[in-house]
Design an enzyme around this catalytic site. Structure first.
Site, PDB file in Angstrom:
ATOM      1  N   GLU A  18       0.890  -1.177   0.000  1.00 21.02           N
ATOM      2  CA  GLU A  18       0.000   0.000   0.000  1.00 21.02           C
ATOM      3  C   GLU A  18       0.915   1.210   0.000  1.00 21.02           C
ATOM      4  O   GLU A  18       1.703   1.388   0.924  1.00 21.02           O
ATOM      5  CB  GLU A  18      -0.913  -0.044   1.226  1.00 21.02           C
ATOM      6  CG  GLU A  18      -2.134   0.870   1.101  1.00 21.02           C
ATOM      7  CD  GLU A  18      -1.792   2.313   1.384  1.00 21.02           C
ATOM      8  OE1 GLU A  18      -1.672   3.093   0.404  1.00 21.02           O
ATOM      9  OE2 GLU A  18      -1.633   2.670   2.544  1.00 21.02           O
ATOM     10  N   CYS A  61      -2.264   8.334   3.881  1.00 22.62           N
ATOM     11  CA  CYS A  61      -2.308   8.050   2.443  1.00 22.62           C
ATOM     12  C   CYS A  61      -3.688   8.351   1.883  1.00 22.62           C
ATOM     13  O   CYS A  61      -3.848   8.590   0.687  1.00 22.62           O
ATOM     14  CB  CYS A  61      -1.922   6.604   2.174  1.00 22.62           C
ATOM     15  SG  CYS A  61      -2.819   5.401   3.150  1.00 22.62           S
TER      16      CYS A  61
END
Length: 515
Positions: free
Chosen positions: A286, A320
């Site tokens: 990720e 994020c």
């Protein structure tokens, strides 16, 4: 055996009892600052001369802890022992493995404010953000425990007369978990217990800025009954220890959360088959995002402004999933921008030792310099509407910053800043807004604020992100409710906290028996 999953509730700090309890937890943590934490390899404590010094980003003179630092020799010892332990751990009843997670979750729940206080000190998280981080760690343990029980007998396949066919899941092997600093408890815990509960052994290499929370968590797993060697705690440098573990022929699975550049490099290294390696490594990565809040002309503009601010400035934009871009229909652009600027200028910034601090510091000196550099770029590319200033004299504090009138191709509209900066761009219509939202290499989260159902339907198909939110902010996915993971260069869309996640840590095996 297990009650149905329900996510851990967030703490209401407006209640005096909760506020006092959290203040007491902060005092307890402050009394433990500066302690030393050894490596944990096959259950043994190993101290090294080389240390990682964890510091409070709100007060860089304050040492949170002194953590032993692994080298390649110790990494080798850890991976060899993890491979040996795997041979027995993989055969442990999945329900027994799941029980360890439930017990660990119960321990953390009893110590919830304590763990959140560590996050305030080590990661610079405001109370609300720290509490959510700890709640998510509990959620991962509770959810994955139940998912493992649901998967333990595999999936149903067809059998013909005279045969019995079974389709089961079996553990993969030694897992290297490289966890981030921004969700120092939640993501670290989730990416550690997922391989663990599926029968793999784990080498946990936490972020060097937040290693103390990780050490505390491994102690919890031990208290919950985790056998020696199942999870090994091996903090160290990425270039020395991280690369060594990724390259090792005994490594079967790598799970990483962090920057795009590091993730891509890790993905490339893992693809190479090393001498003595008889399998292909699996990689779960990720890698971040450049996420957009789209505001339609048919929108609740107060909701739009609130959604932009929460998305951009929660935990100083160090997510994020943070909404670092606002793409607004030209008919309502000025009004939305004005509302966002007003809210932004009222936000409090400081050391998060009390509940009324909205935004704490950024994580360290490197982050501070990078973000301030992007603010300088933004001053040339757009119009500064709010913020734009920083102060690193005591901690790493940056004012929440709003830039207006950005070209969609501008650097601060394209590059991940990972700080409290949001850039506004104007769209001539909804189709144009979606085109702008899709024009980055990332595809993690996005939000659409609109009361036009046809536009929401279009966004459902055309807004290319892994997590899409309508009429709310684009951060704050809850385990089991909004499985999390992105498209394009945001990663492998592993959907952490979802029903497909644990399967990524196992191999499917077909068994056919003839009668």
């Amino acid at each position: 055996m297990f009650t149905p999953y329900k996510h851990e509730p967030f703490t209401d700090f407006k209640v005096d009892e909760n506020r006092v309890a959290f203040e007491e937890a902060l005092k307890q943590v402050e009394s433990e600052l500066g302690k030393e934490y050894p490596l944990i390899i096959n259950g043994e404590r190993v101290s090294t001369e080389d240390k990682i010094i964890s510091r409070n980003p709100s007060n860089k003179e304050e040492i949170i802890g002194v953590v032993s630092k692994a080298d390649q020799q110790l990494a080798e010892k850890a991976i060899v022992s993890a491979d040996e332990v795997f041979q027995s751990w993989r055969k442990v009843d999945p329900e027994e493995r799941a029980k360890i997670l439930v017990r660990a979750a119960a321990i953390v729940r009893r110590r919830k404010h304590e763990f959140s206080a560590w996050l305030v000190k080590e990661a610079g998280k405001p109370w609300k953000e720290a509490d959510a981080d700890t709640a998510e760690a509990i959620d991962f343990m509770e959810y994955y425990a139940r998912q493992m029980v649901a998967l333990k007998d595999g999936k149903v396949v067809n059998s013909r007369e005279g045969e019995l066919n079974r389709y089961i899941y079996t553990p993969t092997g030694v897992t290297v978990t490289i966890s981030p600093w921004n969700f120092a408890f939640a993501i670290m815990a989730g990416t550690t217990v997922a391989p663990m509960v599926t029968g793999n052994t784990v080498l946990l290499k936490p972020a060097s800025t937040t290693p103390v929370v990780s050490a505390k968590f491994v102690e919890v797993l031990e208290q919950a009954g985790m056998p020696k060697g199942v999870v090994n705690y091996v903090p160290g440098s990425g270039s020395e220890v991280g690369d060594y573990l990724v390259d090792h022929p005994k490594t079967s699975l790598i799970t990483f959360t962090g920057s795009r550049d590091v993730g891509v490099r890790l993905y490339e290294r893992a693809a190479k088959v090393q001498e003595g390696q008889n399998h292909l490594k699996r990689v779960i990565v990720e890698m971040g995002g450049k996420d957009t809040v789209v505001v339609d002309k048919e929108a609740d503009l107060d909701l739009a402004a609130e959604s932009i601010v929460v998305s951009a400035f929660g935990f100083s934009g160090q997510k994020c999933s943070a909404g670092s871009r606002a793409v607004v229909h030209e008919d309502v652009y000025d009004e939305v921008l004005e509302k966002v600027a007003k809210i932004t200028k009222e936000l409090s910034v400081g050391e998060p030792v009390s509940r009324d601090v909205y935004m704490g510091p950024v994580i360290d000196d490197a982050a501070y310099k990078k973000i301030m550099g992007y603010i300088d770029i933004g001053k040339n590319e757009g119009r500064l509407v709010a913020g734009g200033e920083g102060d690193d004299s005591k901690g790493y504090f940056i004012q929440p910053t709003v830039f207006a009138d950005l070209d969609p191709e501008a650097r601060i509209m394209q590059e991940e800043i990972f700080g409290p900066v949001v850039a506004f761009s104007k769209a001539k219509d909804f189709d144009h807004a979606i085109d702008i939202a899709n024009n980055t290499e990332y595809g993690l989260t996005g939000a659409v604020i609109s009361q036009n159902s046809a536009h929401l339907e279009k966004a459902k198909h055309d807004f290319h992100v892994g997590n899409l939110y309508f009429n709310r902010n684009c951060t704050g996915a809850i385990v089991g409710y909004q499985p999390f993971g992105g498209f394009k260069m945001s990663g492998t869309d592993s959907k952490a906290g979802g029903p497909d996640y644990l399967i990524l840590h196992m191999q499917a095996k077909t068994i056919s028996e003839m009668f």
